[in-house]
Motif scaffolding. Structure first.
Motif, PDB file in Angstrom:
ATOM      1  N   ARG A  93      10.311   9.872  -1.210  1.00 40.49           N
ATOM      2  CA  ARG A  93       9.068   9.190  -1.548  1.00 40.49           C
ATOM      3  C   ARG A  93       8.322   8.828  -0.265  1.00 40.49           C
ATOM      4  NH1 ARG A  93       9.219   8.206  -6.746  1.00 40.49           N
ATOM      5  NH2 ARG A  93       7.307   6.976  -6.627  1.00 40.49           N
ATOM      6  N   VAL A  94       7.008   8.733  -0.377  1.00 45.70           N
ATOM      7  CA  VAL A  94       6.160   8.290   0.734  1.00 45.70           C
ATOM      8  C   VAL A  94       5.171   7.265   0.207  1.00 45.70           C
ATOM      9  CG1 VAL A  94       4.313   9.000   2.320  1.00 45.70           C
ATOM     10  CG2 VAL A  94       6.405  10.340   2.184  1.00 45.70           C
ATOM     11  N   ARG A  95       4.933   6.249   1.009  1.00 46.65           N
ATOM     12  CA  ARG A  95       3.964   5.202   0.683  1.00 46.65           C
ATOM     13  C   ARG A  95       2.550   5.693   0.988  1.00 46.65           C
ATOM     14  NH1 ARG A  95       3.512  -0.511   4.015  1.00 46.65           N
ATOM     15  NH2 ARG A  95       2.108  -1.617   2.573  1.00 46.65           N
ATOM     16  N   VAL A  96       1.618   5.438   0.071  1.00 42.06           N
ATOM     17  CA  VAL A  96       0.220   5.839   0.238  1.00 42.06           C
ATOM     18  C   VAL A  96      -0.673   4.641  -0.039  1.00 42.06           C
ATOM     19  CG1 VAL A  96      -1.625   7.390  -0.501  1.00 42.06           C
ATOM     20  CG2 VAL A  96       0.754   8.208  -0.473  1.00 42.06           C
ATOM     21  N   LEU A  97      -1.526   4.291   0.923  1.00 43.31           N
ATOM     22  CA  LEU A  97      -2.539   3.257   0.736  1.00 43.31           C
ATOM     23  C   LEU A  97      -3.877   3.956   0.563  1.00 43.31           C
ATOM     24  CD1 LEU A  97      -0.160   1.923   2.434  1.00 43.31           C
ATOM     25  CD2 LEU A  97      -1.855   0.233   3.125  1.00 43.31           C
ATOM     26  N   ALA A  98      -4.584   3.650  -0.517  1.00 49.57           N
ATOM     27  CA  ALA A  98      -5.801   4.398  -0.833  1.00 49.57           C
ATOM     28  C   ALA A  98      -6.748   3.539  -1.655  1.00 49.57           C
ATOM     29  CB  ALA A  98      -5.449   5.660  -1.618  1.00 49.57           C
ATOM     30  N   GLU A 114       2.440  11.132 -15.032  1.00 48.23           N
ATOM     31  CA  GLU A 114       3.499  10.742 -14.118  1.00 48.23           C
ATOM     32  C   GLU A 114       3.563  11.643 -12.888  1.00 48.23           C
ATOM     33  OE1 GLU A 114       7.064  10.649 -16.400  1.00 48.23           O
ATOM     34  OE2 GLU A 114       6.455   8.885 -17.550  1.00 48.23           O
ATOM     35  N   PHE A 115       2.531  12.453 -12.696  1.00 52.62           N
ATOM     36  CA  PHE A 115       2.538  13.392 -11.562  1.00 52.62           C
ATOM     37  C   PHE A 115       2.678  12.647 -10.236  1.00 52.62           C
ATOM     38  CE2 PHE A 115       0.371  15.641  -8.140  1.00 52.62           C
ATOM     39  CZ  PHE A 115       1.013  16.868  -8.168  1.00 52.62           C
ATOM     40  N   THR A 116       1.790  11.697  -9.992  1.00 51.24           N
ATOM     41  CA  THR A 116       1.777  10.998  -8.706  1.00 51.24           C
ATOM     42  C   THR A 116       3.037  10.163  -8.516  1.00 51.24           C
ATOM     43  OG1 THR A 116      -0.632  10.907  -8.815  1.00 51.24           O
ATOM     44  CG2 THR A 116       0.438   9.427  -7.250  1.00 51.24           C
ATOM     45  N   SER A 117       3.415   9.412  -9.534  1.00 45.82           N
ATOM     46  CA  SER A 117       4.511   8.461  -9.405  1.00 45.82           C
ATOM     47  C   SER A 117       5.862   9.135  -9.203  1.00 45.82           C
ATOM     48  CB  SER A 117       4.570   7.547 -10.628  1.00 45.82           C
ATOM     49  OG  SER A 117       4.835   8.291 -11.810  1.00 45.82           O
ATOM     50  N   ALA A 118       5.946  10.449  -9.380  1.00 45.28           N
ATOM     51  CA  ALA A 118       7.214  11.148  -9.176  1.00 45.28           C
ATOM     52  C   ALA A 118       7.658  11.127  -7.721  1.00 45.28           C
ATOM     53  CB  ALA A 118       7.100  12.594  -9.658  1.00 45.28           C
ATOM     54  N   ALA A 119       6.691  10.943  -6.784  1.00 45.12           N
ATOM     55  CA  ALA A 119       7.077  11.001  -5.367  1.00 45.12           C
ATOM     56  C   ALA A 119       6.222  10.144  -4.449  1.00 45.12           C
ATOM     57  CB  ALA A 119       7.036  12.445  -4.877  1.00 45.12           C
ATOM     58  N   LEU A 120       5.087   9.632  -4.936  1.00 43.38           N
ATOM     59  CA  LEU A 120       4.185   8.864  -4.087  1.00 43.38           C
ATOM     60  C   LEU A 120       4.103   7.425  -4.578  1.00 43.38           C
ATOM     61  CD1 LEU A 120       1.273  11.461  -3.751  1.00 43.38           C
ATOM     62  CD2 LEU A 120       3.225  11.130  -2.203  1.00 43.38           C
ATOM     63  N   VAL A 122       1.825   4.632  -4.501  1.00 37.70           N
ATOM     64  CA  VAL A 122       0.411   4.408  -4.196  1.00 37.70           C
ATOM     65  C   VAL A 122       0.063   2.927  -4.355  1.00 37.70           C
ATOM     66  CG1 VAL A 122      -1.957   4.990  -4.814  1.00 37.70           C
ATOM     67  CG2 VAL A 122      -0.180   6.757  -4.891  1.00 37.70           C
ATOM     68  N   GLU A 123      -0.617   2.392  -3.350  1.00 36.33           N
ATOM     69  CA  GLU A 123      -1.106   1.018  -3.364  1.00 36.33           C
ATOM     70  C   GLU A 123      -2.607   1.035  -3.103  1.00 36.33           C
ATOM     71  OE1 GLU A 123       0.998  -1.304  -0.430  1.00 36.33           O
ATOM     72  OE2 GLU A 123       2.757   0.002  -0.618  1.00 36.33           O
ATOM     73  N   ASP A 124      -3.333   0.113  -3.707  1.00 33.26           N
ATOM     74  CA  ASP A 124      -4.759  -0.013  -3.437  1.00 33.26           C
ATOM     75  C   ASP A 124      -4.971  -0.633  -2.062  1.00 33.26           C
ATOM     76  OD1 ASP A 124      -5.209   0.966  -5.950  1.00 33.26           O
ATOM     77  OD2 ASP A 124      -5.847  -0.954  -6.813  1.00 33.26           O
ATOM     78  N   VAL A 125      -5.804  -0.010  -1.255  1.00 29.10           N
ATOM     79  CA  VAL A 125      -6.139  -0.578   0.043  1.00 29.10           C
ATOM     80  C   VAL A 125      -7.197  -1.666  -0.147  1.00 29.10           C
ATOM     81  CG1 VAL A 125      -7.962   1.099   0.593  1.00 29.10           C
ATOM     82  CG2 VAL A 125      -6.716  -0.020   2.429  1.00 29.10           C
TER      83      VAL A 125
END
Length: 259
Positions: A93-98, A114-120, A122-125
């Protein structure tokens, strides 16, 4: 400098292209910052994943920070997601701020909630500062889309100058509060020597040069030059407003900040 050298902040330009280009080696915006063991990626535009994967093992990134939700700044998160999901067992997994809405766009593209949540992750910047590893990143909204951000990245201990990344920006003055004296300014220069057409939220060389001068930037790195604009004329138009070092960066450019 080697990637593990903790004395300096290192920038590797992974991609520096605009939304479209006829340069065969170009790819979308992606800028890798490393300070000791900390690795932070600013944007991940079209075609940049292969170059990123050749620079470091992508799951080792501490975070990816996206400036805004135009595909030339985030679409290779799709390739990254597939890599994390299928290259490793179990998946990494990798953390993504966006900006808000990124996960929904990626999910909709694949018709999979569930595409994104399978590996990313994501947090709101949000505007303001936070620490990631040895680095502090400061976010500030800029004029472009409804939710576009520029960023300043510097060592969390306050030593040395930082890097200010404009993302895509239509008003240079929005960047003034981020830039400290001596910082490296990595700025879009979509419309080359200018002028920028009315009501188009991008920058040109004179605007970037004036910004660097009034904020005391130590160096200007130009990027995101649109197809059809002359590189030399763009640099000269910037130099007419700023007498410090100026470079138009390309994939493969490496810059040491401080040290």
């Amino acid at each position: 400098m080697t990637p593990g050298d903790a004395r300096s902040l290192q920038l590797d330009v992974i991609g520096a292209g605009p939304a479209y280009t006829n340069r065969p080696d170009a790819s979308g915006a992606a800028y890798l910052l490393r300070d000791g063991s900390t690795a932070l990626l600013l944007d991940l535009g079209q075609g940049s994943f292969p170059r990123l994967a050749s620079a470091l093992e992508p799951s080792s990134l501490d975070a990816i920070v996206i400036s805004h939700l135009h595909p030339d700044h985030f679409i290779d998160l799709v390739a990254l997601r597939h890599y994390l999901r299928w290259e490793f067992h179990p998946p990494r997994r990798v953390r993504v701020l966006a900006p808000a809405g990124l996960a929904g766009r990626l999910d909709a593209l694949h018709d999979d909630p569930e595409f994104t949540s399978a590996a990313l992750d994501v947090e709101d910047v949000v505007p303001g500062s936070q620490t990631i590893g040895t680095l502090t990143i400061e976010a500030r909204k800029v004029t472009h889309t409804r939710d576009s951000h520029a960023y300043r990245v510097a060592r969390a201990d306050g030593s040395g100058p930082g890097l200010v990344y404009s993302g895509d920006c239509g008003r240079a003055e929005d960047l003034d509060p981020l830039v400290r004296a001596g910082d490296t300014l990595l700025s879009e220069v979509s419309f080359g020597p200018g002028p920028v057409p009315p009501d188009v939220p991008h920058l040109d060389g004179p605007a970037v040069g004036a910004l660097a001068t009034r904020t005391g930037a130590g160096r200007v790195l130009l990027t995101h030059l649109q197809m059809g604009f002359d590189e030399g004329a763009t640099i000269e138009a910037t130099r007419a407003r700023f007498d410090g070092p100026i470079e138009l960066v390309l994939p493969g450019t490496r810059v040491t900040i401080g040290g």
